[in-house]
Motif scaffolding. Structure first.
Motif, mmCIF file in Angstrom:
data_model
loop_
_atom_site.group_PDB
_atom_site.id
_atom_site.type_symbol
_atom_site.label_atom_id
_atom_site.label_comp_id
_atom_site.label_asym_id
_atom_site.label_seq_id
_atom_site.Cartn_x
_atom_site.Cartn_y
_atom_site.Cartn_z
ATOM 1 N N GLU A 164 0.856 -1.172 -0.441
ATOM 2 C CA GLU A 164 -0.121 0.057 -0.074
ATOM 3 C C GLU A 164 0.931 0.865 -0.126
ATOM 4 O O GLU A 164 0.625 2.205 -1.005
ATOM 5 C CB GLU A 164 -0.957 -0.063 1.569
ATOM 6 C CG GLU A 164 -1.880 1.162 1.373
ATOM 7 C CD GLU A 164 -2.840 1.294 2.782
ATOM 8 O OE1 GLU A 164 -3.730 1.958 2.706
ATOM 9 O OE2 GLU A 164 -2.848 0.571 3.654
ATOM 10 N N LEU A 167 2.549 1.569 -2.791
ATOM 11 C CA LEU A 167 1.850 1.559 -4.760
ATOM 12 C C LEU A 167 1.346 3.590 -3.992
ATOM 13 O O LEU A 167 1.573 3.554 -5.183
ATOM 14 C CB LEU A 167 0.276 0.767 -4.249
ATOM 15 C CG LEU A 167 0.797 -0.352 -4.856
ATOM 16 C CD1 LEU A 167 -0.940 -1.821 -4.667
ATOM 17 C CD2 LEU A 167 0.873 -0.855 -6.266
ATOM 18 N N VAL A 172 -0.993 6.149 -6.490
ATOM 19 C CA VAL A 172 -1.608 5.330 -6.159
ATOM 20 C C VAL A 172 -2.668 5.736 -5.029
ATOM 21 O O VAL A 172 -2.571 4.862 -4.352
ATOM 22 C CB VAL A 172 -1.370 3.815 -6.682
ATOM 23 C CG1 VAL A 172 -3.018 2.884 -6.683
ATOM 24 C CG2 VAL A 172 -1.303 3.106 -7.783
ATOM 25 N N PRO A 175 -5.780 1.309 -2.757
ATOM 26 C CA PRO A 175 -5.390 0.319 -3.891
ATOM 27 C C PRO A 175 -6.336 -0.556 -3.690
ATOM 28 O O PRO A 175 -7.457 -0.959 -2.753
ATOM 29 C CB PRO A 175 -4.018 0.130 -3.219
ATOM 30 C CG PRO A 175 -4.094 0.115 -2.573
ATOM 31 C CD PRO A 175 -4.591 1.873 -1.792
ATOM 32 N N ARG A 182 -2.192 -6.554 -5.135
ATOM 33 C CA ARG A 182 -1.504 -5.233 -4.808
ATOM 34 C C ARG A 182 -1.068 -5.663 -5.105
ATOM 35 O O ARG A 182 0.415 -4.677 -6.369
ATOM 36 C CB ARG A 182 -1.419 -4.781 -3.321
ATOM 37 C CG ARG A 182 -2.923 -4.915 -2.643
ATOM 38 C CD ARG A 182 -2.850 -3.402 -1.209
ATOM 39 N NE ARG A 182 -3.707 -3.100 -1.029
ATOM 40 C CZ ARG A 182 -3.916 -3.234 0.590
ATOM 41 N NH1 ARG A 182 -2.975 -2.946 1.337
ATOM 42 N NH2 ARG A 182 -4.726 -2.504 1.244
ATOM 43 N N TYR A 186 1.073 -3.447 -8.479
ATOM 44 C CA TYR A 186 2.964 -2.999 -8.617
ATOM 45 C C TYR A 186 3.301 -3.482 -9.092
ATOM 46 O O TYR A 186 4.347 -2.461 -10.357
ATOM 47 C CB TYR A 186 3.169 -3.522 -6.548
ATOM 48 C CG TYR A 186 4.465 -2.946 -6.748
ATOM 49 C CD1 TYR A 186 4.938 -2.323 -5.888
ATOM 50 C CD2 TYR A 186 5.738 -4.791 -6.837
ATOM 51 C CE1 TYR A 186 6.642 -2.029 -5.827
ATOM 52 C CE2 TYR A 186 7.052 -4.524 -5.781
ATOM 53 C CZ TYR A 186 7.140 -3.180 -5.963
ATOM 54 O OH TYR A 186 8.919 -2.291 -5.777
#
Length: 505
Positions: A164, A167, A172, A175, A182, A186
């Protein structure tokens, strides 16, 4: 790449005019390109076509998109983010020149994803080395550098949480919920991009695997106390302590080169008391820098002996706290083994000694697990040793009762083995004499360290038995030195001195 997608989407809509999904994508691309009127025109054209050709209205989803474009409620367009997350390089980084050059030479996009693991005990400078190398090669990765602390030494971060954050650094928000989704997003975002990823303080292979890019155009540096041997395709670099010249150079860089040069012998003693561990040397030097009125000899006296861990602390830096982070992550049986093996005071520990100290039949799996975590070293198969400061730390964790029990097992076993070896040596076995010399070195160190503590009779018996056996066997200056050491242990004890005299030892 919404602006670049407009032309291709217009062609697709022209080829498939009744495909609502294509019109929706074209509307979205136009809106994100700042062309709201054109986006609304796409909807109007499709609504007329659907009515004329099929006699239906656009789907609820497309109508909802139209209303959101009309109201300006769509989220702002994503822009390409170029992260630059590397920590600052240390201005006084010292040593490691050959390893820096070797790692820098190997960290380049190639046929396979380059993954390099830097492993070592706490405080050995893994992060500092990784950051130095990352700055050396950052120009090879023009799309950016990602860096994250995985907290492997204290509270390991869940890989989903790590993704998280990564990203988020790539632009992002919100996510997908699952780890697999995820990780897939990625990898998709890194595909075709040349990026460097620094995964600092990793706890395990399972934590690292989802964070690896899927493209060989990226590169990864991982640091951790564990070697992460099960990480496929990774190359591990075991980081050792500084050399003596490197440690003295670091002392001078932090505390002042003139002060160190003025007291070279005291400076060497400080470096040796720090066991050349970079964190310990840096802390000692920082304490000296913070006390202009001290000379180096004052610091030397403070960091001498078993209390040196308490002295190797300043501000939020402390060697003992760093060691605690690794110790607290151990399973109960690993922690017990780590503590008790320090009771046997010898440069190297054999598996036989480990078995006796721990009271187990097969200590090898436990010892090897501590080697994997860089809490023990293995200079040869079946032989183990501590880093000097880790040995001091391990002893500080041993409770009096468990130490006395381990010492009782150890000295009792030595008595039996020494007597048997002495008998075999008298019968002409040269191996017995070599074994006696090896075991006596460990026994002398252990008895000397625990002198004056419980088990005086057992210590006295061990002293006499080993001294007599060694004197009988002979074996040159080294064994004679051990005999003298054993005799010294008995000085001041009338009963022991009397017995030694009677035995002509």
């Amino acid at each position: 790449l919404h602006a670049e997608a407009v032309a291709e989407l217009r062609a697709l809509v022209a080829a498939h005019p009744l495909r609502e999904r294509l019109s929706a994508l074209l509307m979205l691309a136009l809106h994100r390109s700042g062309r709201q009127a054109e986006a609304l025109a796409v909807y109007s054209d499709l609504r007329g076509l659907l009515s004329d050709e099929l006699g239906i209205d656009p789907s609820p989803e497309l109508s909802e998109l139209h209303l959101r474009v009309l109201a300006g409620e769509l989220p702002p367009p994503r822009t390409a983010v170029r992260p630059a997350q590397l920590p600052a390089d240390l201005a006084d980084f010292t040593g490691r020149a050959e390893l820096v050059e070797a790692l820098a030479a190997e960290l380049a996009p190639g046929a396979a994803l380059p993954v390099h693991v830097i492993a070592g005990i706490g405080g050995v400078g893994k992060t500092a080395l990784a950051v130095r190398v990352a700055h050396r090669v950052r120009d090879r990765f023009p799309d950016g550098q990602l860096a994250i602390d995985l907290r492997g030494g204290s509270d390991p971060m869940d890989p989903a949480d790590a993704l998280e954050r990564l990203l988020g650094a790539l632009g992002v928000g919100g996510p997908p919920a699952g780890l697999a989704d995820r990780a897939a997003l990625y990898r998709s975002l890194l595909d075709g991009r040349r990026m460097l990823v620094l995964l600092d303080n990793a706890a395990s292979e399972a934590q690292v695997r989802p964070l690896l890019p899927g493209t060989s155009q990226c590169a990864v540096i991982v640091t951790g106390r564990s070697r992460l041997a099960a990480l496929a395709g990774a190359r591990t670099h075991d980081l050792d302590v500084l050399t003596r010249p490197e440690a003295l150079s670091l002392l001078g860089a932090v505390a002042g080169r003139a002060r160190i040069a003025a007291e070279p012998e005291a400076a060497v003693a400080v470096a040796e008391a720090c066991a050349f561990l970079p964190l310990a040397v840096r802390i000692a030097a920082a304490r000296l820098a913070a006390r202009p009125g001290w000379n180096v000899a004052v610091l030397r006296d403070k960091v001498a002996g078993e209390r040196r861990l308490a002295e190797l602390a300043i501000g939020d830096l402390a060697v003992e706290r760093t060691f605690d982070l690794g110790y607290d992550q151990l399973a109960a049986e690993q922690a017990r083994a780590f503590r008790l093996l320090a009771v046997a005071d010898a440069p190297d520990l054999t598996l036989r000694v480990a078995a006796v100290v721990l009271g187990v039949d097969d200590p090898e799996p436990l010892c090897e697990s501590l080697v994997d975590l860089n809490l023990l070293e293995s200079p040869a198969p079946g032989r183990y040793r501590y880093h000097d400061l880790l040995r001091v730390f391990a002893r500080s964790k041993v409770a009096d009762e468990e130490r006395d029990e381990a010492l009782a097992r150890l000295t009792g076993d030595w008595l039996r083995k020494v007597r048997a070896a002495a008998a075999a040596s008298r019968d002409g076995s040269p191996q017995a004499g070599a074994w006696l010399a090896e075991e006596a070195a460990c026994l002398v160190g252990t008895l000397r360290r625990h002198e004056g503590e419980p088990l005086p009779r057992r210590r006295q018996g061990s002293t006499l038995a080993v001294a007599r056996a060694l004197r009988e066997v002979g074996g040159g200056d080294s064994q004679e030195a051990l005999v003298r050491g054993l005799i010294a242990l008995g000085e001041g004890d009338p009963a022991t001195e009397e017995a030694m005299t009677a035995l002509r030892i």
